[in-house]
Write an enzyme that holds these catalytic residues in place. Sequence first.
Site, PDB file in Angstrom:
ATOM      1  N   SER A  35      -9.681  -1.075   3.047  1.00  0.00           N
ATOM      2  CA  SER A  35      -9.087  -0.749   4.350  1.00  0.00           C
ATOM      3  C   SER A  35      -9.158  -1.914   5.336  1.00  0.00           C
ATOM      4  CB  SER A  35      -9.801   0.458   4.961  1.00  0.00           C
ATOM      5  OG  SER A  35      -9.301   0.681   6.266  1.00  0.00           O
ATOM      6  N   LYS A  86      -5.347  13.258   4.587  1.00  0.00           N
ATOM      7  CA  LYS A  86      -4.545  13.582   5.773  1.00  0.00           C
ATOM      8  C   LYS A  86      -4.212  15.072   5.887  1.00  0.00           C
ATOM      9  CE  LYS A  86      -2.576   8.980   6.145  1.00  0.00           C
ATOM     10  NZ  LYS A  86      -1.362   8.164   6.249  1.00  0.00           N
ATOM     11  N   ASN A 107      -3.611  11.728  10.827  1.00  0.00           N
ATOM     12  CA  ASN A 107      -4.345  10.486  10.546  1.00  0.00           C
ATOM     13  C   ASN A 107      -5.304  10.119  11.665  1.00  0.00           C
ATOM     14  OD1 ASN A 107      -2.648   9.517  12.531  1.00  0.00           O
ATOM     15  ND2 ASN A 107      -2.220   7.600  11.474  1.00  0.00           N
ATOM     16  N   GLY A 148      11.030   9.426  -1.857  1.00  0.00           N
ATOM     17  CA  GLY A 148       9.775  10.170  -1.983  1.00  0.00           C
ATOM     18  C   GLY A 148       9.723  11.349  -1.033  1.00  0.00           C
ATOM     19  N   TYR A 238       1.675  -1.781   1.455  1.00  0.00           N
ATOM     20  CA  TYR A 238       1.578  -3.216   1.667  1.00  0.00           C
ATOM     21  C   TYR A 238       0.531  -3.773   0.718  1.00  0.00           C
ATOM     22  CZ  TYR A 238      -2.732  -2.135   4.082  1.00  0.00           C
ATOM     23  OH  TYR A 238      -3.982  -1.675   4.359  1.00  0.00           O
ATOM     24  N   GLY A 260       4.526  -2.580   4.726  1.00  0.00           N
ATOM     25  CA  GLY A 260       3.983  -1.704   5.761  1.00  0.00           C
ATOM     26  C   GLY A 260       2.812  -2.252   6.555  1.00  0.00           C
TER      27      GLY A 260
END
Length: 295
Positions: A35, A86, A107, A148, A238, A260
């Site tokens: 992260s 989420k 989020n 998606g 990303y 992203g």
Amino acid sequence: MAVTQSKETAFQFLSENSMSTIDQYAVFGHPISHSKSPRIHTLFAQQTHQELSYCAQDVPADSFSVAVTDFFRQGGKGLNCTVPLKELAWQHADILSERAQFSKAVNTLTLQKNGTVLGDNTDGIGLVTDLTINHMIPLLDSRVLILGAGGASRGIIGPLMEKSPTHIVIANRTVEKAITLSHEFSQLGKITGCSYDEIKNSEFDLILNATSASLSDDLPPLAKNLLATNGTCYDLAYGSQPTAFVKWGLAHGAKKSLDGLGMLIEQAAEAFFIWRGVRPETAAIVALLNAERAN
Ligand code: ATR
């Protein structure tokens, strides 16, 4: 950072942190070691002269509820939740923002003054800001294709609709999921769900990859003429290298083919604003993180 694997370790970790007088924030996810959120929020805090701490904790889905309750009970102020948490965060929140109600995914959790926890979703606004402000890509009257029909798609449709595209098409391998999702948002504007085969003769100004295919360097089955001249491709994922979809965009004439990272920074900025009431200046941070991954 401590790994929160059980009720006991979660409580112990948060008890230690509660001794601090600095406002505590965190991101929960599983896995979480990759992260960038702690770095981004630390940069925001430095830039805006806010005193806070922000850490990443590995929280599997079955520990989520206990870990969140402990975090806020021990004085935590705000939490980001990422994959696969989420939907659980959406269920956990005491109250939801309007955009979170629609997206059925949260989020950003915020402890409010009255002790309740507010759930919000800043992913969609993060994407729209990156597209329209950072990259000057207009959404008004544009033909938008979302690849998606999972949680990532659900989080972006509402904020995209607010920018009045001509229409949004959701394409998915499992076509029923795309159709169901389109029905949920149909009151916001023109939106349809379909299979990849059904769009093989269509053309779009903006194609957004919200599948999890990039995570395995894979691609949905995309017809070669899907992208309009001067069109844009945008992968919500990303990485340190261009994703398979970013490469597809470049190979199929995209004026811009983006990943992203900008969305990640913009959704974080929106969460930071919710928590601290100060809006960070993102351009310098986008430039910094882009430069770092280029090295
Ligand atoms: P997330 O919450 O990240 O959106 P998800 O809910 O598991 O994750 O949804 C993943 C999405 O990526 C789904 O739309 C999935 O398609 P299916 O519903 O048909 O499974 C899509 N997906 C994953 N891998 C894919 C691939 N290789 N090609 C095309 N679509 C893919």
